[in-house]
Scaffold this active site. Structure first.
Site, mmCIF file in Angstrom:
data_model
loop_
_atom_site.group_PDB
_atom_site.id
_atom_site.type_symbol
_atom_site.label_atom_id
_atom_site.label_comp_id
_atom_site.label_asym_id
_atom_site.label_seq_id
_atom_site.Cartn_x
_atom_site.Cartn_y
_atom_site.Cartn_z
ATOM 1 N N CYS A 82 0.867 -1.178 0.000
ATOM 2 C CA CYS A 82 0.000 0.000 0.000
ATOM 3 C C CYS A 82 0.898 1.220 0.000
ATOM 4 O O CYS A 82 1.605 1.480 0.984
ATOM 5 C CB CYS A 82 -0.927 0.010 1.214
ATOM 6 S SG CYS A 82 -1.900 1.533 1.370
ATOM 7 N N CYS A 141 -5.074 5.987 -4.061
ATOM 8 C CA CYS A 141 -4.391 4.691 -4.005
ATOM 9 C C CYS A 141 -2.983 4.906 -4.534
ATOM 10 O O CYS A 141 -2.799 5.206 -5.718
ATOM 11 C CB CYS A 141 -5.132 3.647 -4.836
ATOM 12 S SG CYS A 141 -4.289 2.045 -4.929
#
Length: 292
Positions: free
Chosen positions: A75, A230
């Protein structure tokens, strides 16, 4: 179980950060889901866990769980928050740290302006390693890149999209759209995420090219749904755009949560660098039910 946590966000992608440097909490997938629940828990896109170094030359281990309780490889926005957290908590005095993830080692760097730059490693463009099943498909070549046809079952029109597939340690399918504001993210995002050609599921990116140095992006994340930003999705989108001959080596990525800067020299051995904000929102404590 009573635990302490820190709530953080990077470009609107929000996280609960847990410190396991002094011992494991031993949370179950159901307990991670509870923490991420925006009604009954704290609320977050992902849960980030800080663990001590697993080996020589590594400063920390970085563990990520999605809102659905599943552990994932990487991430990017979380990596920036991870670096800010360990520095602010006095767990390190270094500006650059080496962090072990499921996908490999990354190296976040805290910059003088308060932002964080992360060496996200090299992109993977070989479909089988994304992984993406190309059986029976013929790619459409553009620039030095490829787009693959992806038929969406269950759509009234039986739509077929063209997607570029990229792994940034986690899988991404990037499609070009004319306008991200009108892109059918809620409708097609879940279909792409769970498409059988992606055996590990996939993050679905919707990329609008503004000019060669500026894009707009929305991402329907695997296991989390659409998020405000993201980081790995921004990296994958820029890599795809550069390979397709549409973007330059430095790109400003406008997400719904903020601005990210992505740099990639364009070679298959070149790492991708992501720069953006990382902010602590609040500190807290919560009781997590033992039985969920």
């Amino acid at each position: 179980m009573h635990i302490r946590f820190t709530k953080m966000q990077g470009a609107g992608n929000d996280f609960v950060v847990l410190d396991e440097t002094q011992g494991r909490l031993g949370l179950t997938p159901a307990q991670y889901r509870f923490l991420a629940d925006r009604h009954f828990g704290v609320g977050a896109d992902q849960i980030l866990t800080v663990r001590p170094s697993p080996g020589a030359g590594i400063d920390f281990e970085y563990v990520i769980h999605n809102a659905d309780g599943g552990q994932v490889e990487q991430c990017g926005n979380g990596a920036r928050c991870f670096a800010r957290y360990v520095r602010d908590k006095g767990l390190t005095a270094q500006d650059t740290i080496r962090v072990q993830t499921m996908a490999g080692v990354i190296a976040p760097h805290l910059t003088a302006d308060g932002r964080v730059t992360v060496d996200m490693g090299r992109p993977e463009l070989e479909p089988a390693r994304v992984p993406f099943d190309t059986t029976g498909l013929a790619p459409v070549s553009q620039g030095s890149g490829q787009k693959w046809p992806l038929a969406l079952d269950g759509q009234a029109s039986e739509a077929t999209l063209l997607v570029a597939v990229v792994s940034m340690g986690n899988p991404h399918a990037v499609q070009l759209v004319d306008d991200v504001d009108t892109a059918p993210v809620a409708q097609t995002g879940p279909l792409i995420e769970s498409h059988p050609r992606f055996p590990q599921r996939v993050n679905a990116g919707y990329l609008q090219i503004v000019n060669r140095g500026e894009v707009r992006l929305r991402v329907y994340e695997r296991g989390a749904g659409e998020t405000l930003a993201c980081g790995t999705g921004a990296c994958a989108a820029v890599v795809a755009g550069i390979r397709l001959g549409l973007l330059d080596a430095r790109v400003q990525v406008h997400t719904r949560g903020g601005l990210l800067t992505i740099d990639w020299a364009g070679g298959l051995q070149d790492p991708v660098f992501m720069t953006g904000p990382a902010t602590t929102v609040f500190e807290g404590e919560i009781d997590i039910p033992d039985a969920l």
